[in-house]
Design an enzyme around this catalytic site. Structure first.
Site, PDB file in Angstrom:
ATOM      1  N   SER A 125      37.083  41.429  35.753  1.00  0.00           N
ATOM      2  CA  SER A 125      38.491  41.003  36.159  1.00  0.00           C
ATOM      3  C   SER A 125      39.296  42.195  35.540  1.00  0.00           C
ATOM      4  CB  SER A 125      39.196  39.605  35.979  1.00  0.00           C
ATOM      5  OG  SER A 125      40.389  39.443  36.521  1.00  0.00           O
ATOM      6  N   ASP A 281      44.715  44.894  39.404  1.00  0.00           N
ATOM      7  CA  ASP A 281      43.893  44.805  38.121  1.00  0.00           C
ATOM      8  C   ASP A 281      42.538  45.424  38.746  1.00  0.00           C
ATOM      9  OD1 ASP A 281      43.081  42.525  40.053  1.00  0.00           O
ATOM     10  OD2 ASP A 281      42.535  41.477  38.070  1.00  0.00           O
ATOM     11  N   ASP A 283      39.285  44.277  39.489  1.00  0.00           N
ATOM     12  CA  ASP A 283      38.638  43.740  40.556  1.00  0.00           C
ATOM     13  C   ASP A 283      39.434  43.719  41.645  1.00  0.00           C
ATOM     14  OD1 ASP A 283      39.842  41.459  39.366  1.00  0.00           O
ATOM     15  OD2 ASP A 283      38.233  39.995  40.379  1.00  0.00           O
ATOM     16  N   ASP A 285      42.048  41.647  42.729  1.00  0.00           N
ATOM     17  CA  ASP A 285      42.521  40.183  43.298  1.00  0.00           C
ATOM     18  C   ASP A 285      43.708  39.811  42.907  1.00  0.00           C
ATOM     19  OD1 ASP A 285      41.723  39.786  40.728  1.00  0.00           O
ATOM     20  OD2 ASP A 285      40.756  37.858  41.208  1.00  0.00           O
TER      21      ASP A 285
END
Length: 565
Positions: A125, A281, A283, A285
């Site tokens: 993430s 960000d 990833d 999401d």
């Protein structure tokens, strides 16, 4: 005969669940550890009924990954190549692994849910470069907190089986790396990416962002090219900038002045003027939205962004965590706001499920980091947006820009229509989690049922549980609550601009509500060794000041709390 346990040349560090998914330092993420966890989780999903997110043996099982080197490559000391371990565990677990490639987490989840299959996203993430992890989805969506305990039990069983195997028969060497590593990952299936793009082209069909000029800050986000493609196809003029070959840990919940300065330099470098800067960000999401406001760039926090989106979609139930800006309680969304949850998408999803059970038909949720979730299908202008109960970055960016476009106003003017409350988040990195937990314990009441405490002017206090029912307070409890208040007020003092403490909320961490309406909320991150502070106030300057005081070195608010424990 020596076992694998006997021959390991390092001390294994078990992976732990974070706010959502499992995260850890790359140096501890051996292929043995990833394989152990994923194999156990496959076994767990196989044991579940299909109605509860279970999977069938032999079915397709999807995986995808972000752009961190350790996601797909061996890095220092043979660590990394996490996807190879995932692929092998899925196969050995009796499933048919399918590689959807480097795509956003919500793109993977959307495609898997559409086909009723399980999935795994290999990603760290937004957390720092030296960490990574993965996120498992059932065939119904994200894992919920109630799934974690039985999964951990399954992991321990599989771990014992693997470590007890004779070393000569193990598929792992003494470093926890495959003896015969897979030659490569499976060929990438493009349908996951294209299906996700089409989701938004279909929902906004007939509408256009033509005339809107956007800068897409690409850095190392896995959805950086997809972001440009979606907005261009919907009519915007998009200028890509800031592409990076090394991983950049962008935390959309804690954008500081240095990051705003970076974005301003990128804008100046193009020689163009923009209506907004869009990004995500790592990833992809969580959205990042910035726009010119006078002669400065203004960052729009995810909690306010979610409010704009919820109003645009006309929802009848909104679920947000306790860390969100309380502007939601002061405007038209107050009537549809569900009880605040703990921080993390699993809690928001559970809240959306509860709202749906109450008969709500247009259910959504969001987090302070901007990730927006839809808990039900939502129709608009005759177009249907199917539920996607996981954090998404593209939907909130699109909805907000379409809202500004349709009203023919700037983004600052659009956000000015919300109740006049402002927020900011900040954090201290490399803050030991045990110390963070000591801080939370120090300033929490021993009466564990008490979720919120209100202080009266006469020195008494009233406590309520999560359902707003009154909790009895003994003389001993009252003495402890008074001590907690006095110690916190010594840190959050009048000399720093704070008024007396009116309430304390313990839904997740410690949230202080002051008599003048200011809010300071501190809690440890669920994904990394970080201590965070969330600030809310009647002006952006005051919210910024609280956040800056919170993380100031060496004697800011959070460091002062640290010294007390």
């Amino acid at each position: 005969m020596a076992s694998l346990r006997d021959r390991l040349a390092y001390q294994p560090q078990p992976l732990k669940f974070g706010t959502s998914g499992r995260r850890g330092e790359v140096i501890h993420l051996t292929q043995l550890e990833i394989y152990t966890n994923v194999l156990a989780e496959i076994q767990y999903l196989l044991s579940l009924p299909l109605s509860e997110g279970g999977i069938r043996a032999g079915d397709d099982f999807y995986y995808a990954y972000d752009l961190r080197p350790s996601s797909t490559q061996y890095v220092e000391n043979g660590r990394g190549a996490l996807c190879q371990a995932v692929q092998q565990a899925v196969q050995d677990g009796g499933m048919n692994p399918k590689n959807l490639g480097a795509i956003p987490t919500p793109a993977l989840t959307y495609y898997a849910l559409k086909h009723g299959k399980g999935s795994i996203m290999v990603t760290g993430s937004h957390i720092p470069f030296d960490r990574n992890g993965y996120k498992l989805n059932t065939s119904k969506g994200e894992l919920l907190k109630r799934n974690e305990a039985p999964i951990n039990q399954a992991v321990e069983r599989v771990r014992e089986q693997l470590l007890s195997q004779p070393f000569a028969e193990s598929i792992f060497n003494e470093q926890g790396v495959f003896r015969n590593p897979p030659q490569s990952l499976l060929p990438v299936l493009p349908e996951g990416r294209s299906s996700y793009i089409q989701r938004y082209l279909d929902f906004f069909q007939g509408e256009t962002l033509q005339g809107m000029k956007l800068l897409a800050y690409q850095h190392s986000a896995v959805g950086r090219d997809l972001l440009v493609e979606v907005f261009e196809q919907l009519g915007a003029e998009v200028t890509p900038a800031g592409r990076s070959d090394t991983f950049v840990p962008i935390d959309t919940e804690a954008i500081d002045q240095a990051q705003l300065d970076t974005l301003e330099k990128l804008c100046h470098g193009t020689g163009k003027k923009f209506d907004a800067i869009i990004s995500t960000d790592g990833d992809s999401d969580r959205p990042l939205l910035v726009a010119p406001d006078g002669d400065k760039l203004r960052f729009f926090g995810g909690d306010l962004l979610g409010m704009i989106v919820a109003q645009f979609l006309g929802v009848d139930a909104a679920v947000v965590p306790i860390s969100s800006n309380d502007a939601i309680d002061r405007g038209p969304l107050a009537e549809v706001t569900e009880p605040k949850t703990k921080i993390g998408s699993p809690y928001v999803i559970e809240g959306m499920q509860r709202a749906a059970l109450k008969g709500r038909n247009r259910v959504c949720g969001w987090e302070a980091n901007g990730g927006f979730l839809t808990g039900s299908d939502i129709d608009r202008n005759g177009r249907l947006l199917t539920a996607l109960p996981t954090r998404d970055a593209i939907l909130p960016l699109l909805c907000t820009l379409f809202a500004a476009k349709q009203r023919q106003i700037t983004l600052p003017e659009l956000f000015a229509t919300l109740p006049n409350r402002f927020s900011r988040a900040a954090l201290i990195r490399n803050f030991p989690r045990p110390t963070s937990m000591k801080i939370i314990q120090r300033f929490s009441p021993s009466q564990s049922l008490a979720q919120e405490v209100s202080y009266n002017s006469d020195g008494t206090a009233v406590a309520h549980d999560a359902d707003r029912a009154a909790v009895d307070i003994t003389d001993g409890d009252l003495k402890q609550l008074d001590q907690i208040r006095r110690e916190l007020q010594a840190v959050f003092a009048s000399t720093s601009g704070f008024s007396p403490i009116a309430r304390l909320n313990y839904t997740d961490g410690v949230r202080i509500i002051f008599a003048n309406g200011d809010v300071a909320h501190f809690r440890p991150s669920g994904n990394a060794d970080e201590l965070r502070i969330y600030a809310v106030a009647d002006s952006q300057e005051r919210a910024d000041a609280i956040a800056e005081q919170g993380v100031a070195e060496p004697a800011g608010l959070l460091r002062s709390l640290e010294r007390l424990v």
